[in-house]
Design an enzyme around this catalytic site. Structure first.
Site, PDB file in Angstrom:
ATOM      1  N   LYS A 130       0.819  -1.218   0.000  1.00 37.61           N
ATOM      2  CA  LYS A 130       0.000   0.000   0.000  1.00 37.61           C
ATOM      3  C   LYS A 130       0.847   1.261   0.000  1.00 37.61           C
ATOM      4  O   LYS A 130       0.423   2.289  -0.531  1.00 37.61           O
ATOM      5  CB  LYS A 130      -0.956  -0.002   1.201  1.00 37.61           C
ATOM      6  CG  LYS A 130      -2.131  -0.962   1.009  1.00 37.61           C
ATOM      7  CD  LYS A 130      -3.341  -0.540   1.811  1.00 37.61           C
ATOM      8  CE  LYS A 130      -4.497  -1.498   1.576  1.00 37.61           C
ATOM      9  NZ  LYS A 130      -5.622  -1.254   2.477  1.00 37.61           N
ATOM     10  N   LYS A 175      -6.742 -10.876  -8.769  1.00 35.71           N
ATOM     11  CA  LYS A 175      -7.945 -11.002  -7.961  1.00 35.71           C
ATOM     12  C   LYS A 175      -9.053 -10.099  -8.523  1.00 35.71           C
ATOM     13  O   LYS A 175      -8.759  -8.990  -8.983  1.00 35.71           O
ATOM     14  CB  LYS A 175      -7.571 -10.544  -6.536  1.00 35.71           C
ATOM     15  CG  LYS A 175      -8.508 -11.008  -5.462  1.00 35.71           C
ATOM     16  CD  LYS A 175      -7.868 -10.736  -4.096  1.00 35.71           C
ATOM     17  CE  LYS A 175      -8.861 -10.040  -3.201  1.00 35.71           C
ATOM     18  NZ  LYS A 175      -8.383  -9.880  -1.816  1.00 35.71           N
ATOM     19  N   LYS A 200     -12.798  -4.194  -7.588  1.00 32.08           N
ATOM     20  CA  LYS A 200     -13.582  -3.076  -8.132  1.00 32.08           C
ATOM     21  C   LYS A 200     -12.685  -2.047  -8.809  1.00 32.08           C
ATOM     22  O   LYS A 200     -13.146  -1.228  -9.569  1.00 32.08           O
ATOM     23  CB  LYS A 200     -14.433  -2.422  -7.045  1.00 32.08           C
ATOM     24  CG  LYS A 200     -13.729  -2.218  -5.734  1.00 32.08           C
ATOM     25  CD  LYS A 200     -14.686  -2.313  -4.561  1.00 32.08           C
ATOM     26  CE  LYS A 200     -13.932  -2.840  -3.351  1.00 32.08           C
ATOM     27  NZ  LYS A 200     -14.759  -3.503  -2.381  1.00 32.08           N
TER      28      LYS A 200
END
Ligand code: TRP
Length: 341
Positions: A120, A202, A205
């Protein structure tokens, strides 16, 4: 009665309200939450981890919308607050308190090794805030506050569970038995759903290609269209094999929603083309998602009911978790204020 109640294992899990809930969230996590809530061996408690989402900058109006939408969708998927309280994390201040406490029992080195932090901070290089770094302490608190035995999570959260166990054991070794040491578990029948367009990634969205991701709010037509466009291969044979990522993913989705085994699927589609198979997968997914979407549309119109559900669940969560906070604080050496009777 007392005795059988005592033997029930406590299950805790949470999901971030960071956007529309996907078929991947449903097949990978939420469907399993419902199964566990209906299992008499477990006492389940679930949360919408909104405190976790602000480690990445959120637009306020979108954040409000995402929280309500996710709450309604989790209920539509079958989580029933009468069986398993489902609360919004920020409604229970004990999570922030416990996160601070655990921060002081977690080492800088331990947090530096978290792969999610490394990923991240690369993705959000302009905002590597302290919350992103201490996110695992907040998550450890979520779990330890409720003395959870079992924590169903996706494989990507395993390292955070390990850290939770280490920190809990460290705290207990100093102060005695304060926290139950939880066990993470990745449910066997939960499926890791991959993108329909890039089946090595994966389902997400944030997929660049919107056709890669099925949203739980997608209409029947949109779902069918996305499956018909799903990436496959040139072999033209419905079989599970290495290198056939697209077909493997479609088979996994089909198996998850129909309960059929891979052998049964291979037999049923022997001699048939990918077109037939994609249609079948689309129809099976529509059959599962369509009633959920309709329930979601009902819930989202009924803000009063949603509010009542999360308020009642938060009251329960606050009551249970306050015992752990009080115990931990006393052991550490804090002086607690006198409680109103
Ligand atoms: N970090 C988890 C995720 O992103 C969500 C989460 C927050 C969680 N707190 C938790 C999961 C406690 C299990 C238990 O998926």
């Amino acid at each position: 009665m007392e005795n059988t109640e005592k033997k029930k294992q406590i299950v805790f899990s949470a999901i971030q309200p960071s956007g529309t809930i996907t078929l991947g969230n449903y097949l990978g996590a939420l469907r399993n939450w419902v199964k566990m809530q209906d299992n008499p061996d477990y006492n389940c408690l679930y949360a919408l981890a909104d405190l976790h989402t602000i480690t990445v900058r959120q637009e306020p109006a979108a954040m409000r919308r995402n929280i309500i939408d996710a709450y309604a969708m989790v209920m539509a998927c079958g989580v029933d607050v009468d069986k398993a309280p489902f609360f919004i994390q920020s409604h229970n201040p004990n999570h922030s308190i416990m996160a601070w406490i655990l921060n002081c029992y977690t080492q800088f080195g331990e947090l530096s090794r978290m792969t999610q932090f490394k990923d991240k901070s690369q993705k959000h290089a302009d905002n590597i805030n302290a919350g992103l770094f201490t996110y695992p302490s907040l998550m450890a608190g979520d779990i330890l506050l409720y003395q959870a035995d079992k924590v169903p999570v996706g494989a990507d959260q395993k390292q955070h569970i390990e850290l939770t166990r280490d920190v809990a054991a460290r705290f207990n070794s100093i102060y005695g038995n304060v926290f139950k040491i939880p066990e993470g578990f990745i449910p066997k029948d939960s499926s890791r759903v991959m993108s329909l367009q890039t089946p090595t990634n994966k389902m997400s969205k944030s997929d660049e290609n919107a056709n890669g991701c099925i949203m739980m709010t997608d209409t029947d037509d949109v779902i069918m269209k996305k499956f018909k466009r799903a990436v496959t291969d040139s072999e033209m044979k419905v079989r599970y094999a290495e290198g056939k990522d697209g077909i493997n993913n479609l088979m996994a989705i089909y198996a998850a929603v129909t309960g059929l085994s891979y052998e049964e699927i291979e037999r049923d589609f022997d001699g048939k083309g990918y077109g037939d198979f994609k249609t079948a997968v689309g129809e099976a997914v529509v059959a599962e998602v369509s009633p959920i979407r309709k329930r979601y549309e009902e819930y989202i119109k009924d803000k009063k009911y949603i509010e009542e559900c999360y308020t009642r669940s938060a009251e329960f969560a606050i009551r249970i978790s306050s015992r752990t906070v009080d115990k931990a604080m006393k052991k550490i050496g804090f002086i607690l204020p006198k409680k109103d009777q």
